[in-house]
Design an enzyme around this catalytic site. Structure first.
Site, mmCIF file in Angstrom:
data_model
loop_
_atom_site.group_PDB
_atom_site.id
_atom_site.type_symbol
_atom_site.label_atom_id
_atom_site.label_comp_id
_atom_site.label_asym_id
_atom_site.label_seq_id
_atom_site.Cartn_x
_atom_site.Cartn_y
_atom_site.Cartn_z
ATOM 1 N N TYR A 92 4.704 -2.919 -15.636
ATOM 2 C CA TYR A 92 4.138 -4.213 -15.283
ATOM 3 C C TYR A 92 3.975 -5.131 -16.491
ATOM 4 O O TYR A 92 4.068 -6.350 -16.363
ATOM 5 C CB TYR A 92 2.768 -4.032 -14.623
ATOM 6 C CG TYR A 92 2.800 -3.806 -13.144
ATOM 7 C CD1 TYR A 92 3.440 -2.694 -12.608
ATOM 8 C CD2 TYR A 92 2.192 -4.698 -12.275
ATOM 9 C CE1 TYR A 92 3.447 -2.474 -11.247
ATOM 10 C CE2 TYR A 92 2.199 -4.489 -10.911
ATOM 11 C CZ TYR A 92 2.836 -3.377 -10.398
ATOM 12 O OH TYR A 92 2.835 -3.170 -9.044
ATOM 13 N N LYS A 152 6.416 11.605 -13.658
ATOM 14 C CA LYS A 152 7.823 11.963 -13.462
ATOM 15 C C LYS A 152 8.290 12.619 -14.763
ATOM 16 O O LYS A 152 9.239 12.156 -15.417
ATOM 17 C CB LYS A 152 8.629 10.695 -13.103
ATOM 18 C CG LYS A 152 10.052 10.945 -12.657
ATOM 19 C CD LYS A 152 10.187 11.613 -11.299
ATOM 20 C CE LYS A 152 11.645 11.938 -11.006
ATOM 21 N NZ LYS A 152 11.827 12.771 -9.791
ATOM 22 N N ASP A 180 7.718 12.018 -6.745
ATOM 23 C CA ASP A 180 8.461 12.148 -5.479
ATOM 24 C C ASP A 180 7.813 13.198 -4.585
ATOM 25 O O ASP A 180 7.644 13.006 -3.376
ATOM 26 C CB ASP A 180 9.956 12.441 -5.725
ATOM 27 C CG ASP A 180 10.200 13.564 -6.714
ATOM 28 O OD1 ASP A 180 9.232 14.033 -7.376
ATOM 29 O OD2 ASP A 180 11.360 14.009 -6.830
ATOM 30 N N ASP A 234 0.736 1.824 -7.616
ATOM 31 C CA ASP A 234 0.952 0.719 -6.684
ATOM 32 C C ASP A 234 1.572 1.256 -5.395
ATOM 33 O O ASP A 234 1.108 0.961 -4.291
ATOM 34 C CB ASP A 234 1.887 -0.314 -7.333
ATOM 35 C CG ASP A 234 2.190 -1.480 -6.409
ATOM 36 O OD1 ASP A 234 1.246 -1.986 -5.776
ATOM 37 O OD2 ASP A 234 3.374 -1.867 -6.305
ATOM 38 N N ASP A 250 -0.444 2.180 -1.451
ATOM 39 C CA ASP A 250 -0.051 1.583 -0.167
ATOM 40 C C ASP A 250 0.217 2.690 0.851
ATOM 41 O O ASP A 250 -0.173 2.603 2.014
ATOM 42 C CB ASP A 250 1.229 0.734 -0.320
ATOM 43 C CG ASP A 250 0.918 -0.741 -0.512
ATOM 44 O OD1 ASP A 250 -0.110 -1.048 -1.137
ATOM 45 O OD2 ASP A 250 1.716 -1.583 -0.047
HETATM 46 C C1 IPM Z 1 -1.449 -4.593 -5.640
HETATM 47 C C2 IPM Z 1 -0.372 -5.626 -5.425
HETATM 48 C C3 IPM Z 1 -0.054 -6.270 -6.772
HETATM 49 C C4 IPM Z 1 0.489 -5.185 -7.669
HETATM 50 C C5 IPM Z 1 0.902 -7.483 -6.713
HETATM 51 C C6 IPM Z 1 0.413 -8.534 -5.755
HETATM 52 C C7 IPM Z 1 1.140 -8.055 -8.064
HETATM 53 O O1 IPM Z 1 0.740 -5.059 -4.828
HETATM 54 O O2 IPM Z 1 -2.549 -4.963 -6.069
HETATM 55 O O3 IPM Z 1 -1.200 -3.418 -5.365
HETATM 56 O O4 IPM Z 1 1.690 -4.900 -7.653
HETATM 57 O O5 IPM Z 1 -0.299 -4.610 -8.412
HETATM 58 MG MG MG Z 2 0.455 -3.034 -4.256
#
Ligand code: IPM
Ligand code: MG
Length: 357
Positions: A141, A192, A224, A248, A252
Site C-alpha cells: 500500500y 506467504k 492461500d 484487506d 472482507d
Molecule cells: C478497507 C478498504 C480500503 C483498503 C480502501 C478503500 C483503500 O478496502 O479499508 O479495507 O484497501 O484498505
Molecule cells: Mg478492504
C-alpha cells in the site's frame, strides 16, 4: 474533560450510516454522561467536490486534534476517473499514514440471531469470534518505489514494492499478542513465507516476539491456506495477524461469515490508542441515498471507539448489548434479510438501537 470526536461522513452510504451512529452518540451524551464534542469535516469525494482535494488540511487538522475519528466511507464511480492522488481512497490512506494508525482491528463476530444470514452453514459459523489484526501503514500500500513506466521494449509496465521493516513487524505483532492474551490465547500469523522474502522476515520477527508471550499459542499459516481454512473451519481461529494487503482481503472474506459485511466495525489505532473508527464495508454507491444501508457496523464502530480510545468498557458493552437486543427482536436491514417486504431501513434500525439503549 470533554473529548473531541471528528466526524467524517464521506461518500455513498457513509453519511446515512454515520447519521445513525451520531444518534447513538447523542443518547450516550444525554443519558449516560458521555462527555464528548462532535465536529464535522469533509473527506473523500465530498471533499474533492468542494475543495478539489479529497483530504483537505482542515479535515486532516481536525482529525489530528481530535481524540478519535468516526468515519463513514469514501469513494464512488463519480470520482473513479480522477488521478490517483485525487481519488477519495487516497484520503483514507493519507489519514491512516498521517495519524500513524498502524494497527487495524477487525472483529468478525457471529451474532447467534444471524446464523441463518451467513452464506455458510449455521453449524460451520456457530460461535464464530475472530479478531483480525491487520498492519495498516506499510506493505504494498505504501511501499516505494511504485509507478507505471515505459520499459526498454517500449511497453508500459507497472510496479509496487512489498516492504516491511523489523520494527514495523514487531509493533503489530505486539498488538496481536496483547490482543490474544485477553482472548483465547491463540494467534495465527498469516504470510506467504514459501515465496516472499518479506514474509520470511515477518515470520522470523513474529516468532521472536512470541518468545515474550509463552502464554499465547502461536501458529503460522500461508495466506492461500488461510483463505481456504476461513471458509472450511473458521472457528479454529481466535486472533489472526497479517500484513496490509493480506489483511484487506481476508477481512472482507471473514466479514461474510457473519452474515453481512454490513455488520463489521473496525478500529485503526496508533501507538497511544488514538483511533479512527469505521465500518469496513465501504461506500456502497449502488444503494446510496435509498435509506436501506445497514448502520450497525458504524454503530458497532462507536462501541469500539468507547472501548479502545475512551476506555469506557461498560458503555461499549451496553451499546453492543443494545445491538444484540435489536437483532434478537428480529429487525433486519436488507443485507441481512433479502426477502421482500420484511426488512427495515437505515433510520429504523438506528432508532431501534437508540430505543434498546
Ligand atoms: C478497507 C478498504 C480500503 C483498503 C480502501 C478503500 C483503500 O478496502 O479499508 O479495507 O484497501 O484498505
Ligand atoms: Mg478492504
Amino acid at each position: 474533560m470533554t473529548r473531541k470526536i471528528a466526524i467524517l461522513p464521506g461518500d455513498g452510504i457513509g453519511p446515512e450510516v454515520v447519521t445513525e451512529a451520531v444518534k447513538v452518540l447523542k443518547v450516550l451524551q444525554e443519558r449516560y454522561g458521555l462527555d464528548v464534542e462532535l465536529e464535522y469535516g469533509l473527506i473523500g469525494g465530498a471533499a474533492y467536490d468542494v475543495h478539489g482535494y479529497p483530504l483537505p488540511d482542515t479535515s486532516l487538522d481536525l482529525a489530528k486534534v481530535a481524540d478519535a475519528v468516526l468515519l463513514g466511507a469514501v469513494g464512488g464511480p463519480k470520482w473513479e476517473q480522477l488521478d490517483r492522488v485525487l481519488r477519495p481512497e487516497k484520503a483514507l490512506l493519507g489519514l491512516r499514514s498521517e495519524l500513524k494508525l498502524f494497527a487495524n482491528l477487525r472483529p468478525a463476530i457471529l451474532y447467534p440471531d444471524l446464523a441463518d444470514a451467513s452464506t455458510l452453514r449455521a453449524d460451520v459459523v456457530s460461535e464464530l469470534d475472530i479478531m483480525i489484526v491487520r498492519e495498516l501503514t506499510g506493505d504494498l500500500y505504501f511501499g516505494e518505489p511504485r509507478g507505471i513506466r515505459q520499459n526498454s521494449a517500449g511497453e508500459r509496465e507497472a510496479y509496487n514494492t512489498m516492504i516491511y521493516s523489523e520494527s514495523e513487524i514487531e509493533r503489530i505483532a505486539r498488538v496481536a499478542f496483547e490482543t490474544a492474551r485477553k482472548r483465547k490465547q491463540r494467534l495465527c500469523s498469516v504470510d506467504k513465507a514459501n515465496v516472499l522474502e518479506v514474509s520470511q522476515l515477518w515470520r522470523e520477527v513474529v516468532t521472536r516476539v512470541g518468545n515474550e508471550y509463552p502464554d499465547v499459542a502461536l501458529t503460522h499459516m500461508y495466506v492461500d491456506n488461510a483463505a481456504m481454512q476461513l471458509v472450511r473451519a473458521p472457528t479454529q481461529f481466535d486472533v489472526i495477524v497479517t500484513g496490509n494487503l493480506f489483511g484487506d482481503i481476508l477481512s472482507d472474506q471473514a466479514s461474510m461469515l457473519t452474515g453481512s459485511i454490513g455488520m463489521l466495525p473496525s478500529a485503526s489505532l496508533d501507538e497511544d490508542r488514538k483511533g479512527l473508527y469505521e465500518p469496513i464495508h465501504g461506500s456502497a454507491p449502488d444503494i446510496a441515498g435509498q435509506g436501506i444501508a445497514n448502520p450497525l457496523a458504524t454503530i458497532l464502530s462507536v462501541a469500539m471507539l468507547l472501548r479502545y480510545t475512551f476506555g469506557a468498557l461498560e458503555l461499549a458493552s451496553r451499546l453492543e448489548g443494545a445491538v444484540a437486543t435489536v437483532l434478537g427482536s428480529g429487525l433486519r436491514t436488507l443485507d441481512l434479510h433479502p426477502a421482500p417486504g420484511r426488512h427495515v431501513g437505515t433510520a429504523d434500525m438506528g432508532n431501534a438501537v437508540v430505543a434498546a439503549l
